[in-house]
Design a protein around this motif. Structure first.
Motif, PDB file in Angstrom:
ATOM      1  N   ASN A   8      22.442  14.327   0.528  1.00  0.00           N
ATOM      2  CA  ASN A   8      23.027  14.631   1.843  1.00  0.00           C
ATOM      3  C   ASN A   8      23.341  13.422   2.702  1.00  0.00           C
ATOM      4  N   SER A   9      23.051  12.231   2.214  1.00  0.00           N
ATOM      5  CA  SER A   9      23.256  11.047   3.049  1.00  0.00           C
ATOM      6  C   SER A   9      23.311   9.806   2.174  1.00  0.00           C
ATOM      7  N   GLY A  10      23.684   8.713   2.803  1.00  0.00           N
ATOM      8  CA  GLY A  10      23.750   7.440   2.094  1.00  0.00           C
ATOM      9  C   GLY A  10      22.377   6.962   1.662  1.00  0.00           C
ATOM     10  N   ALA A  11      21.410   7.094   2.565  1.00  0.00           N
ATOM     11  CA  ALA A  11      20.059   6.637   2.234  1.00  0.00           C
ATOM     12  C   ALA A  11      19.535   7.391   1.015  1.00  0.00           C
ATOM     13  N   GLU A  12      19.776   8.689   0.994  1.00  0.00           N
ATOM     14  CA  GLU A  12      19.306   9.480  -0.154  1.00  0.00           C
ATOM     15  C   GLU A  12      20.038   9.116  -1.439  1.00  0.00           C
ATOM     16  N   ALA A  13      21.331   8.836  -1.320  1.00  0.00           N
ATOM     17  CA  ALA A  13      22.094   8.431  -2.515  1.00  0.00           C
ATOM     18  C   ALA A  13      21.490   7.148  -3.084  1.00  0.00           C
ATOM     19  N   ASN A  14      21.087   6.236  -2.191  1.00  0.00           N
ATOM     20  CA  ASN A  14      20.482   4.976  -2.642  1.00  0.00           C
ATOM     21  C   ASN A  14      19.068   5.185  -3.188  1.00  0.00           C
ATOM     22  N   GLU A  15      18.297   6.044  -2.544  1.00  0.00           N
ATOM     23  CA  GLU A  15      16.945   6.361  -3.052  1.00  0.00           C
ATOM     24  C   GLU A  15      17.035   6.831  -4.500  1.00  0.00           C
ATOM     25  N   SER A  69      22.352  -7.255   3.923  1.00  0.00           N
ATOM     26  CA  SER A  69      22.766  -5.941   3.412  1.00  0.00           C
ATOM     27  C   SER A  69      22.236  -4.818   4.297  1.00  0.00           C
ATOM     28  N   PHE A  70      22.766  -3.637   4.073  1.00  0.00           N
ATOM     29  CA  PHE A  70      22.230  -2.436   4.734  1.00  0.00           C
ATOM     30  C   PHE A  70      22.275  -1.295   3.738  1.00  0.00           C
ATOM     31  N   HIS A  71      21.127  -0.678   3.476  1.00  0.00           N
ATOM     32  CA  HIS A  71      21.089   0.393   2.483  1.00  0.00           C
ATOM     33  C   HIS A  71      20.479   1.688   2.999  1.00  0.00           C
ATOM     34  N   GLY A  72      20.075   1.737   4.269  1.00  0.00           N
ATOM     35  CA  GLY A  72      19.571   3.000   4.809  1.00  0.00           C
ATOM     36  C   GLY A  72      18.309   2.831   5.624  1.00  0.00           C
ATOM     37  N   ARG A  73      17.791   3.957   6.116  1.00  0.00           N
ATOM     38  CA  ARG A  73      16.696   3.952   7.089  1.00  0.00           C
ATOM     39  C   ARG A  73      15.395   4.570   6.579  1.00  0.00           C
ATOM     40  N   LEU A 108      23.993  -3.940  -4.427  1.00  0.00           N
ATOM     41  CA  LEU A 108      24.768  -4.638  -3.396  1.00  0.00           C
ATOM     42  C   LEU A 108      25.933  -3.796  -2.882  1.00  0.00           C
ATOM     43  N   GLU A 109      26.344  -4.114  -1.669  1.00  0.00           N
ATOM     44  CA  GLU A 109      27.562  -3.519  -1.088  1.00  0.00           C
ATOM     45  C   GLU A 109      28.703  -4.483  -1.396  1.00  0.00           C
ATOM     46  N   VAL A 110      29.802  -4.025  -1.942  1.00  0.00           N
ATOM     47  CA  VAL A 110      30.892  -4.960  -2.232  1.00  0.00           C
ATOM     48  C   VAL A 110      31.551  -5.456  -0.944  1.00  0.00           C
ATOM     49  N   GLY A 139      28.806  -3.777   5.297  1.00  0.00           N
ATOM     50  CA  GLY A 139      29.300  -3.145   6.526  1.00  0.00           C
ATOM     51  C   GLY A 139      28.500  -3.546   7.745  1.00  0.00           C
ATOM     52  N   GLU A 140      27.302  -2.980   7.863  1.00  0.00           N
ATOM     53  CA  GLU A 140      26.466  -3.242   9.046  1.00  0.00           C
ATOM     54  C   GLU A 140      26.156  -4.735   9.194  1.00  0.00           C
ATOM     55  N   GLY A 141      26.136  -5.443   8.094  1.00  0.00           N
ATOM     56  CA  GLY A 141      25.785  -6.865   8.121  1.00  0.00           C
ATOM     57  C   GLY A 141      26.886  -7.766   8.656  1.00  0.00           C
ATOM     58  N   VAL A 182      26.153  -0.405  -7.170  1.00  0.00           N
ATOM     59  CA  VAL A 182      26.952  -0.758  -5.995  1.00  0.00           C
ATOM     60  C   VAL A 182      26.823   0.353  -4.956  1.00  0.00           C
ATOM     61  N   ASP A 183      26.524  -0.061  -3.734  1.00  0.00           N
ATOM     62  CA  ASP A 183      26.376   0.856  -2.608  1.00  0.00           C
ATOM     63  C   ASP A 183      27.734   0.952  -1.918  1.00  0.00           C
ATOM     64  N   GLU A 184      28.415   2.050  -2.196  1.00  0.00           N
ATOM     65  CA  GLU A 184      29.752   2.288  -1.632  1.00  0.00           C
ATOM     66  C   GLU A 184      29.681   3.361  -0.554  1.00  0.00           C
ATOM     67  N   VAL A 185      28.555   3.400   0.142  1.00  0.00           N
ATOM     68  CA  VAL A 185      28.392   4.423   1.171  1.00  0.00           C
ATOM     69  C   VAL A 185      29.457   4.252   2.255  1.00  0.00           C
ATOM     70  N   GLN A 186      29.668   2.993   2.661  1.00  0.00           N
ATOM     71  CA  GLN A 186      30.641   2.749   3.731  1.00  0.00           C
ATOM     72  C   GLN A 186      32.014   2.344   3.195  1.00  0.00           C
ATOM     73  N   CYS A 187      32.039   1.518   2.159  1.00  0.00           N
ATOM     74  CA  CYS A 187      33.320   0.950   1.721  1.00  0.00           C
ATOM     75  C   CYS A 187      34.008   1.803   0.655  1.00  0.00           C
ATOM     76  N   ALA A 200      28.606   8.102   0.277  1.00  0.00           N
ATOM     77  CA  ALA A 200      28.290   9.175   1.227  1.00  0.00           C
ATOM     78  C   ALA A 200      29.384   9.138   2.306  1.00  0.00           C
ATOM     79  N   LYS A 201      29.010   8.802   3.533  1.00  0.00           N
ATOM     80  CA  LYS A 201      29.918   8.730   4.681  1.00  0.00           C
ATOM     81  C   LYS A 201      31.277   9.438   4.503  1.00  0.00           C
ATOM     82  N   GLY A 202      32.309   8.728   4.088  1.00  0.00           N
ATOM     83  CA  GLY A 202      33.660   9.291   4.062  1.00  0.00           C
ATOM     84  C   GLY A 202      33.895  10.349   3.001  1.00  0.00           C
TER      85      GLY A 202
END
Ligand code: PLP
Length: 388
Positions: free
Chosen positions: A101-108, A135-139, A188-190, A193-195, A221-226, A250-252
Motif C-alpha cells: 500500500n505504500s513505498g515504505a512497504e514496497a521497500n520492506e 537516499s530516502f526509502h521510507g519512514r 538505490l534510487e536512480v 528525490g527527497e535527498g 532500485v527504489d522507483e517509488v518517486q522516479c 508506489a506513489k504515481g
C-alpha cells in the motif's frame, strides 16, 4: 479553513508543517482552495497524481471497479490484481509482483526478499544492505534505517541493523563496502528525490550492476518517486539499461490511490513461499484498477511529451539570473536558487502556483499530462519569484 485548521492543529499529530491552504477540489493540474482561489499544481501530491486531479478516464476505471468489488482479501483471486501484475511484468521484464500500500512497504518487502535470498545462497550472516548517502526509502523503522540521512535517524534508535551507506556516484566506495562486509543487497534510487533530486550517473549504475553480480548480491532500485513515467521512461533505471533484480514503486502507480509494488526479477522471483510475507489491503481491486489505467496510458507518446515538457522547464529557467542549477530527469526536477527556497515557495503560493522543496532546492513534480500553457504560466510565476 479556520475551523479545519483549528481541528487539524488540535487533533492531528504534529508531523506536518502545512502551508496555509485548504484544498477542496481539483481538475487536472488546477487545484481550488476553500475560498475559490485556483492554483497551478506543480507537485501533483508528491508525484502521486500522475494524470492530475480527478482525471475522467481514471475515474471511469476506478468507479467501474468500485461498483463491482472494493475489497475481499488475499485469500481469494481477484482479476485487477492479477492483470496489473501481468502488465507490469510484460512492460518491465520482471517476473513476479508483490502488492502493498505504500513505498515504505514496497521497500520492506524488497529488503526481506534480499535477506532471504542471501541467507539461502551466501549464508546466514550475509544480511547487510548497502544504500546511498542522501537516499530516502521510507519512514518505517527498517526503511528509515535504509535511508542514508542522519537527520531522520536521531531520536529513533535503535534502528534495524545491517544497513551501510555508500557515497553516491563513487564506485570505489561501493566496492570497498561490498568487500569488507557480508552483504545481501544494494538498494538505490536512480534519481534521489527527497535527498535533493539528484540523478545518479548512468555509468555508475552500470558499474553497480556489475558489482552486484560479482558479489552475488541483490540489486534493488527504489522507483517509488522516479518510476511510472516520471523521468520520461516507464521506470528511471531504463535510461541506463541496467537490469535490477528488484524494482519497487508506489506513489504515481495508483494515480492517487495508495498502492505499492515490489517487482521481482528472475533471480529472486521464487524466494518467497506462502506465508513469508503478506498484506491485508495489498492488491486491493480498486487501487489495482486505478494503477492499470495509469500504466496502460504511459505509452511512448506520453513519455516523449514528458521529455518535451522537461525541456520547456530547462529552457524557461536555466538562464534565469535567480537559478544556479537544475538537476533531475524528465518531470522530476530540482532547482537550486539564489533566493531562499522557502521564500520562493511562499511567494508562488500567493501567486497561485504550488511547488515543492527537496532539501534547499525547489522541486517540481507536475502531473505528466499538465497542459503546456499551464506549465508555462506557472514557470513564469516561479521564475519571477526566483529572481527577486
Ligand atoms: C516517498 C518515497 C518512499 C516512501 O513512500 P511512502 O508511500 O511514503 O511510504 C520511499 N522511497 C522513495 C524514493 C520515496 O520517494
Amino acid at each position: 479553513m479556520e475551523l479545519t485548521k483549528e481541528w487539524d492543529k488540535e487533533y492531528i499529530a504534529n508531523t506536518y508543517n502545512r502551508f496555509p491552504v485548504c484544498i477542496t477540489k481539483g481538475k487536472g493540474s488546477i487545484l481550488t482552495d476553500d475560498e475559490g482561489k485556483d492554483y497551478i499544481d506543480l507537485g501533483s501530491g508528491i508525484a502521486v497524481n500522475t494524470f492530475g486531479a480527478c482525471d475522467d478516464n481514471w475515474i471511469t476505471a476506478v468507479t467501474n471497479q468500485l461498483n463491482s468489488l472494493v475489497h475481499t482479501s488475499n485469500l481469494y483471486y481477484t482479476e485487477p490484481c492479477a492483470q496489473l501484475a501481468k502488465i507490469l511484468c510484460e512492460k518491465t521484464g520482471m517476473k513476479k509482483v508483490f502488492f502493498s500500500n505504500s513505498g515504505a512497504e514496497a521497500n520492506e518487502c524488497a529488503i526481506k526478499v534480499a535477506r532471504k535470498y542471501a541467507n539461502k545462497t551466501l549464508g546466514e550472516d550475509y544480511y547487510n544492505i548497502i544504500t546511498l548517502k542522501a537516499s530516502f526509502h521510507g519512514r518505517t523503522i527498517t526503511t528509515l534505517s535504509a535511508t542514508g540521512q542522519d537527520v531522520f535517524h536521531t531520536q529513533f534508535k535503535p534502528l534495524t541493523e545491517g544497513f551501510l551507506y555508500a557515497n553516491p556516484n563513487d564506485i570505489e566506495d561501493m566496492e570497498q563496502l561490498l568487500k569488507s562486509n557480508k552483504c545481501a543487497g544494494i538498494m538505490l534510487e536512480v534519481v534521489q528525490g527527497e535527498g535533493g533530486v539528484n540523478a545518479l550517473d548512468f555509468d555508475y549504475l552500470k558499474q553497480v550492476e556489475k558489482l552486484a553480480e560479482k558479489y552475488k548480491v541483490v540489486l534493488i532500485v527504489d522507483e517509488v518517486q522516479c518510476g511510472n513515467g516520471r523521468t520520461g521512461k516507464l521506470y528511471g533505471y531504463m535510461h541506463s539499461g541496467i537490469n535490477p533484480d528488484i524494482v519497487t514503486t508506489a506513489k504515481g502507480l495508483g494515480g492517487g490511490l495508495p498502492i505499492g509494488a515490489t517487482m521481482l526479477g528472475e533471480k529472486v522471483k521464487d524466494v518467497y513461499v506462502a506465508g513469508d510475507h503478506g498484506s491485508t489491503f495489498g492488491g486491493n481491486p480498486v487501487c489495482c484498477a486505478g494503477a492499470i489505467n495509469v500504466i496502460n496510458r504511459l505509452d511512448d507518446e506520453l513519455l516523449d511529451d514528458v521529455l518535451e515538457k522537461s525541456k520547456m522547464i530547462y529552457d524557461e529557467l536555466e538562464h534565469s539570473s535567480g537559478v544556479i542549477s537544475i538537476t533531475g530527469l524528465g518531470l522530476m526536477l530540482g532547482i537550486e536558487t539564489k533566493r531562499n527556497a522557502d521564500e520562493i515557495v511562499k511567494e508562488c503560493i500567493e501567486n497561485g502556483v504550488l511547488v515543492l522543496k527537496a532539501k534547499n532546492k525547489i522541486r517540481l513534480l507536475p502531473a505528466l499530462n499538465i497542459p503546456k500553457e499551464e506549465l508555462l504560466k506557472a514557470l513564469k510565476v516561479l521564475k519571477i519569484a526566483c529572481e527577486k
